[in-house]
Design an enzyme around this catalytic site. Structure first.
Site, PDB file in Angstrom:
ATOM      1  N   GLU A  26       0.835  -1.202   0.000  1.00 23.74           N
ATOM      2  CA  GLU A  26       0.000   0.000   0.000  1.00 23.74           C
ATOM      3  C   GLU A  26       0.871   1.255   0.000  1.00 23.74           C
ATOM      4  O   GLU A  26       1.934   1.280   0.643  1.00 23.74           O
ATOM      5  CB  GLU A  26      -0.895   0.078   1.243  1.00 23.74           C
ATOM      6  CG  GLU A  26      -1.790  -1.119   1.452  1.00 23.74           C
ATOM      7  CD  GLU A  26      -2.978  -1.159   0.520  1.00 23.74           C
ATOM      8  OE1 GLU A  26      -3.212  -0.160  -0.208  1.00 23.74           O
ATOM      9  OE2 GLU A  26      -3.692  -2.180   0.524  1.00 23.74           O
ATOM     10  N   THR A  27       0.407   2.265  -0.699  1.00 19.32           N
ATOM     11  CA  THR A  27       0.944   3.612  -0.571  1.00 19.32           C
ATOM     12  C   THR A  27      -0.200   4.519  -0.149  1.00 19.32           C
ATOM     13  O   THR A  27      -1.279   4.483  -0.748  1.00 19.32           O
ATOM     14  CB  THR A  27       1.555   4.109  -1.886  1.00 19.32           C
ATOM     15  OG1 THR A  27       2.656   3.262  -2.241  1.00 19.32           O
ATOM     16  CG2 THR A  27       2.058   5.539  -1.752  1.00 19.32           C
TER      17      THR A  27
END
Length: 269
Positions: free
Chosen positions: A44-45
């Site tokens: 995830e970012t």
């Protein structure tokens, strides 16, 4: 702009679950956000920007895998809160406006951060065709989760079975909306955790997620019902591992962990 890589649900570098974190003035177009997340290439970012004062939330927050945007993410929220507190951008409790509703993160003096997330519902379901073959293990029980999560929680026989899984990721990708969480009770609770889990999300571009905070909003009620306790500790991971302390509070689940920044740099895009 500054970009940071933060290891979440751990107190040491190169453990837990890494997330990219970008603090912005506003959200650029979705295509740019997805391109950055693909470049960072972590599970995830997180992208966040401040909201006007006086509203129900302090920051807007979105999460992207390398392949798509998701509705809820625990470890990247923890990572974002860690960045906000360590940089002085926030103190005390931070409220986030996200696709899954209003979330909050509260920092304690001991360095831990507690996330306040909605508790997932759990619906018993038959094991989908191909699930046990794809996992390589027999399911004791299978539960579907709430819409913002979209995982199957699959209870396995014991901790050793969870740890030894070598799933067929291509086969798993089509069996749930988001992913599959394999779990079992801890074989030796004296080691400091009550249950173990591993999370597989090939359908959203993540074969295995080391420590999935959002999944613990389903694991917490699942294991709290089994153990008869609201406060539990989960251990998750395969090659990388981390610890999530859970506290069930009715329709809310508190997730507590630590985080450490391992990279602080500039994004030239």
């Amino acid at each position: 702009m500054r970009i940071r890589i933060v290891d979440a649900f751990t107190d040491r570098p190169f453990s837990g679950n890494p997330a990219g974190v970008l603090l912005l003035d506003s959200f650029p177009d979705d295509h740019w956000l997805q391109k950055v997340a693909a470049e960072v290439n972590l599970s995830e970012t997180a992208f966040a920007h401040p909201l006007p004062p006086g509203g129900e939330a302090d920051w807007a927050l979105r999460w992207f895998t390398p392949a798509t945007e998701v509705d809820m993410c625990g470890h990247a929220t923890l990572a974002t809160a860690h960045v906000l507190h360590t940089t002085g951008a926030a103190t005390g409790t931070v409220r986030f406006a996200a696709r899954c509703g209003i979330l909050s993160a509260t920092a304690a003096e001991d360095g831990t951060i507690t996330l306040d997330f909605p508790t997932s519902t759990l619906t018993p379901v038959p094991a989908p065709d191909g699930l046990e073959k794809a996992l390589g293990a027999e399911a004791v029980s299978v539960h579907d989760t709430a819409a913002h999560i979209g995982d199957l929680v699959v209870e396995l026989r014991d901790e050793a079975t969870v740890r030894s899984l070598t799933p067929d990721f291509a086969a798993l990708a089509h069996l749930s909306d988001r992913g599959v969480i394999a779990t079992a009770a801890a074989e030796q609770p004296e080691r400091g955790y009550d249950f173990v889990s591993r999370g597989f999300f090939p359908g959203v571009g993540i074969d295995e997620d080391p420590v999935t905070g959002s999944a613990h909003t389903a694991l917490a009620p699942f294991w709290s019902a089994r153990f008869g306790r609201d406060d539990l500790t989960g251990f998750q991971g395969g090659a990388r591992t981390g610890i999530v302390h859970t506290r069930l509070r009715g329709d809310r689940t508190l997730l507590t962990g630590q985080a450490v920044t391992v990279i602080d740099g500039e994004l030239h895009a």
